[in-house]
Design an enzyme around this catalytic site. Structure first.
Site, mmCIF file in Angstrom:
data_model
loop_
_atom_site.group_PDB
_atom_site.id
_atom_site.type_symbol
_atom_site.label_atom_id
_atom_site.label_comp_id
_atom_site.label_asym_id
_atom_site.label_seq_id
_atom_site.Cartn_x
_atom_site.Cartn_y
_atom_site.Cartn_z
ATOM 1 N N ASP A 116 0.797 -1.217 0.000
ATOM 2 C CA ASP A 116 0.000 0.000 0.000
ATOM 3 C C ASP A 116 0.833 1.271 0.000
ATOM 4 O O ASP A 116 0.560 2.207 -0.747
ATOM 5 C CB ASP A 116 -0.930 0.008 1.220
ATOM 6 C CG ASP A 116 -1.681 1.311 1.356
ATOM 7 O OD1 ASP A 116 -2.507 1.605 0.483
ATOM 8 O OD2 ASP A 116 -1.415 2.053 2.331
ATOM 9 N N ASP A 146 4.881 0.592 3.954
ATOM 10 C CA ASP A 146 4.923 -0.688 4.657
ATOM 11 C C ASP A 146 4.747 -1.817 3.646
ATOM 12 O O ASP A 146 4.867 -1.609 2.442
ATOM 13 C CB ASP A 146 3.825 -0.736 5.729
ATOM 14 C CG ASP A 146 2.470 -0.339 5.160
ATOM 15 O OD1 ASP A 146 2.220 -0.600 3.964
ATOM 16 O OD2 ASP A 146 1.652 0.250 5.900
#
Length: 620
Positions: free
Chosen positions: A164, A167
């Site tokens: 996303d 991370d």
């Protein structure tokens, strides 16, 4: 003695016997006459009268083997060919020897240059086994065990898709929105992508996402009861020190902790958004009939699931509520229904998308501070523009006209709200519109608005409409483009800080973006969960350039802190970059290259509007 006869002209005809002569005398007399006549030159015709038929002039021929032609014609033909060849050679010699002034193509504009970089961000976010030519040297295969080894599940593996942000979590809700936005931009601006040399690239990016989505549910079934919502975890509440994608600071390639899979059974918003992504992508890949039909089938299954099993995917205290909380699902019903109608031509989806009750629940008549703000959570503004397109170009009439006219009018109001003359939204001193009212991470909303404004202006121009009304005042389509340009130009560097918010674009851009892979050097050393913290906390610039990543953005005072740990300023996201790519391609290239009017309607059957019912009988 004389003889008399009747002259046919009315006089007597007298023949004297004395005039009669022998044949020899006559012959001598004729010879005298001949010499007198030939004392002057005669032409051929006159000679033929006197001499009768004589010997004709003999014509000359040339035998070419298969045919015989007149020598005169042969000489003329050969001569003409020789002269033509000489002239052609002479002209060619002149053209090659005379210096030419080459008209070089103009250099790519800033929007095209930024587009190349913005697309590269998606290459850096790929999860799974990477393709050979991924062109991000510091990335490698990662998380190859996602979704594997879990018995009793409806999925075989969940390898692939996109991380996303900074991370390694795969949040399927914003990821679906990102793929929908990319697909929409390709459908409208395919020629511009092709002119920029990026059409194959962007289609590969979309397919990487849709291939993953097809793994997150039983895509061969007509009916499903469960859907994957998320892979990986970022919960650090209560001071948890469990290894996960937020507590640890590791390269995706080095992750060795367990990555949980989160599913949902009542997730209308997620199901309808993923259905929109697959439906839009099916139009992108319509030339690949088998794959396009596979996407359409999956979209139908997901949309049915979203309608049958109502609920928000982030309800009930799920982890998604912390990071990507969905407020309602009605907007996804309108958005998903519109995309499925365009993908299938099935009027039942259009009936649903234009149901007044659905529009009311989606907030079409509410107004409010966030009205007209397109985001991964609220799709209403996008759906209004998408359905206004239908009215502008196909005008389906009754029974859709009333609600489509309403959406069209609402779209006009949204566009008015973007203009600086109105005060619907504040602006920073540097000119950045505050669509999220001063809250953090503003750029993701700005790029979506810039895309909608440019797209709507192109819709109006394609419909031969020079502009639109804001109350009593008329504004040209150029005003909308100017709004979009000022906002994107701000992001590209025309701002008080004179910095670009796109990594790798320009000379001054964020060097400390919040991103695990970019911040850890490629040195063949494997850093464990806490071992990477030193790279998170260092003040040194990222050793790896995350090309094309759009930072979260400045604050409401045009301020920006290039600090890795401050994700509200420095973290890029899939959804943000998808909106950026859409806005950049819409503004890029030749101004005369507008939208593709017809491709989105390729599955829509001819429309024969039903006449409206007669009015009720008049009563006193």
């Amino acid at each position: 003695m004389s003889m008399y006869g009747r002259d046919p002209w009315g006089g007597p005809l007298e023949i004297n016997a004395a005039d009669s002569a022998t044949d020899d005398d006559r012959s001598r007399n004729l010879q005298d006459f001949d010499r007198a006549a030939l004392s002057r030159p005669l032409d051929e015709t006159q000679q033929s009268w006197l001499l009768g038929p004589g010997e004709q002039k003999k014509k000359k021929y040339v035998d070419l083997g298969c045919i015989i032609v007149s020598r005169k014609i042969f000489v003329w033909t050969v001569g003409t060919l020789v002269v033509s060849a000489f002239l052609a050679g002479f002209i060619t010699l002149i053209v090659k020897t005379v210096p030419r002034h080459r008209h070089a193509h103009p250099p790519p504009d800033n929007y095209t240059l930024a587009l190349h970089k913005a697309l590269m961000f998606f290459n850096a976010q790929k999860s799974g086994k990477l393709p050979k030519h991924n062109n991000v040297s510091w990335r490698g295969n990662s998380c190859l065990n996602d979704g594997k080894g879990q018995s009793g599940t409806f999925y075989k593996d969940l390898v692939g898709g996109y991380y996303d942000a900074g991370d390694a979590i795969k949040f399927n809700f914003p990821q679906s929105f990102a793929i929908t936005m990319l697909s929409w931009s390709v459908i409208e601006y395919r020629q511009k992508y092709e002119d920029a040399g990026e059409l194959t690239h962007v289609k590969e990016i979309i397919k990487w996402g849709t291939d993953y989505f097809l793994k997150t549910f039983n895509s061969t079934a007509d009916t499903i009861t469960t859907l994957v919502a998320q892979v990986g975890s970022g919960d650090t509440s209560g001071g948890s020190t469990a290894s996960n994608d937020h507590y640890c600071w590791m390269r995706p390639e080095d992750i060795d902790y367990k990555r949980p899979v989160m599913t949902c059974s009542s997730c209308s918003d997620l199901g309808a958004e993923m259905a929109a992504a697959l439906a839009a992508a099916s139009i992108v890949f319509k030339e690949n009939k088998a794959y396009s039909q596979k996407l359409v089938h999956g979209a139908r299954t997901l949309f049915k699931f979203s309608r049958d099993q109502r609920g928000r995917y982030s309800a009930g205290g799920s982890e998604a509520a912390t990071f990507y909380n969905s407020t309602i699902y009605w907007d996804e019903f309108v958005w998903g229904g519109a995309w499925l109608y365009y993908a299938t031509g099935n009027s039942s989806y259009l009936q649903l998308a234009t149901a007044p009750g659905l529009a009311r629940h989606a907030g079409a008549f509410w107004g409010g501070p966030d009205y007209g703000v397109l985001s991964w959570d609220n799709k209403l503004a996008g759906a209004q523009v998408l359905l206004s397109r239908l009215r502008l170009f196909l005008s389906p009439g009754y029974p859709y006209e009333e609600i489509l006219r309403t959406f069209h009018n609402q779209t006009s109001i949204v566009m008015c709200s973007y203009l600086p003359i109105f005060t619907s939204f504040n602006r920073t001193k540097g000119g950045l519109i505050q669509l999220n009212h001063g809250r953090p991470q503003p750029l993701q909303y700005v790029v979506n608005a810039a895309f909608l404004a440019t797209l709507y202006s192109d819709y109006l121009e394609a419909a031969d409409t020079p502009g639109w009304y804001c109350g009593p005042n008329f504004y040209s389509t150029e005003v909308l483009r100017d709004f979009a340009k000022t906002q994107i130009d701000y992001i590209l560097g025309k701002n008080p800080r004179k910095m670009s918010y796109i990594v790798g674009f320009g000379n001054h851009y964020p060097k400390h973006v919040h991103h695990r892979g970019a911040s850890i050097p490629k040195n063949k050393i494997k850093y464990n969960c806490k071992g990477g913290w030193k790279w998170r906390d260092t003040s040194k610039p990222n050793p790896n350039t995350l090309v094309g990543a759009m930072a979260a953005g400045p604050d409401k005072h045009d301020g920006f802190h290039d600090v890795r740990t401050n994700y509200n300023y420095t973290e890029p996201t899939l959804a943000g970059n998808a909106g950026l790519v859409a806005a950049l391609v819409a503004l890029s290239g030749d101004r005369t290259t507008g939208i593709d009017k017809n491709t989105i309607f390729s599955s829509v059957p001819p429309m024969f509007p039903t006449p409206p019912p007669p009015p009720a009988p008049w009563k006193p």
